[in-house]
Design an enzyme around this catalytic site. Structure first.
Site, short mmCIF file in Angstrom:
data_model
loop_
_atom_site.label_atom_id
_atom_site.label_comp_id
_atom_site.label_asym_id
_atom_site.label_seq_id
_atom_site.Cartn_x
_atom_site.Cartn_y
_atom_site.Cartn_z
N ARG A 178 0.86 -1.58 -0.02
CA ARG A 178 0.30 0.12 -0.01
C ARG A 178 0.68 0.93 -0.08
O ARG A 178 0.80 1.85 -0.63
CB ARG A 178 -0.76 0.32 1.17
CG ARG A 178 -2.02 -0.94 0.76
CD ARG A 178 -2.86 -1.11 2.40
NE ARG A 178 -4.20 0.38 2.40
CZ ARG A 178 -4.46 0.76 3.38
NH1 ARG A 178 -4.14 -0.21 4.90
NH2 ARG A 178 -5.23 1.54 3.83
N CYS A 237 -0.79 6.00 9.03
CA CYS A 237 -1.31 4.96 8.41
C CYS A 237 -2.78 4.86 7.20
O CYS A 237 -2.71 6.31 6.95
CB CYS A 237 -1.46 3.51 9.07
SG CYS A 237 -2.99 4.20 10.49
#
Length: 283
Positions: A178, A237
């Site tokens: 990611r 995050c």
């Protein structure tokens, strides 16, 4: 601000069994794939544990300008804690079934406010006792609202101003694929990461047994990312949840004062006016 805690960032199941009557035990299971943490809790939880909902108890409503899990207001958080039985003098142990990556959110929030809190190292799999079904309804208590410490929480403007500055370390706790943009999650508005960020996937905070790694191991890990020479360390995050695992790992390694960017990639990546970087130039 008072000392963050008289507890370490993580405690073992053996420790919890010995001190169960001295802490409020909180189940904070939550799933990115949309499964219900509350349903999982009702199906079986550690005896006496109450349930904290990441989406409602530990976050304010989501929005394009704030991300998926903005920090709740001090008043709303205090109300949620009081409802869960977490008073001003409480000590808290939180757990999940995801290596502490979700429980870390509540633990960091409490420690940031000076409340003793830890996560159950290894989560539910380390618990060898029986489980309870249904819900534990705690006795509501008073909880005083306390502001989020400005030195531990940063906004998008601050991250943007510090982007690329050599003394400001920004770490991304998401999965590496990611971070690079190779395999973004469906919840990501676009692939990639904040320019200049370093990949610090939260799973690398764990040892081969799925427990929090030793302080010296984590110290070496974060030092390799530039933590020793950094003026500031900030973690983010997808939405400010697993970043808290990095923050607790940093504390465990001896790095004090690391900051949370609550908006995280859900805020940054959702704004096309902000720059994004793919790949990993350091790989």
């Amino acid at each position: 601000m008072s000392e963050p805690s008289s507890l370490p960032v993580a405690v073992s199941a053996d420790w919890l069994r010995e001190h169960r009557d001295q802490v409020v035990l909180v189940d904070s299971r939550w799933y990115l794939d949309g499964r219900s943490g509350r349903d999982a809790y009702r199906a079986g939880h550690l005896p006496g544990a109450v349930f904290a909902d990441v989406d409602t108890d530990l976050a304010a409503p989501a929005g394009p300008g704030v991300g998926r899990h903005p920090l709740p207001s001090p008043e709303d958080f205090a109300e949620a804690l009081g409802r869960l039985g977490v008073g001003d003098s409480a000590r808290v142990v939180a757990y999940d079934d995801a290596g502490g990556s979700v429980a870390a959110r509540l633990v960091w929030m409490l420690r940031a406010l000076g409340t003793p809190a830890a996560f159950l190292d290894g989560g539910m799999r380390t618990w060898t006792g029986g489980l309870e079904e249904g819900e534990t309804v705690p006795l509501p208590v008073h909880r005083t609202a306390r502001p989020w410490p400005s030195e531990l929480v940063v906004d998008t403007d601050t991250v943007l101003a510090e982007t690329g500055e050599p003394g400001d370390l920004l770490v991304d706790a998401r999965a590496y694929a990611r971070f690079t943009g190779e395999r973004p999650a469906p919840v990501d508005a676009r692939p990639g990461h904040v320019p200049g960020a370093r990949s610090a996937e939260w799973t690398a905070n764990l040892d081969g047994d799925g427990l929090l790694a030793a302080p010296e191991v984590l110290r070496e890990r974060f030092a390799s990312l530039g933590a020793d020479s950094a003026r500031t360390i900030t973690a983010y995050c997808g939405s400010g949840v697993t970043a808290c695992h990095d923050l607790l790992a940093l504390e465990h390694a001896g790095y004090a004062g690391a900051r949370l960017y609550p908006g995280s990639w859900s805020r940054w990546g959702g704004d096309d006016s902000l720059p994004a970087e793919t790949g990993d130039p350091r790989a």
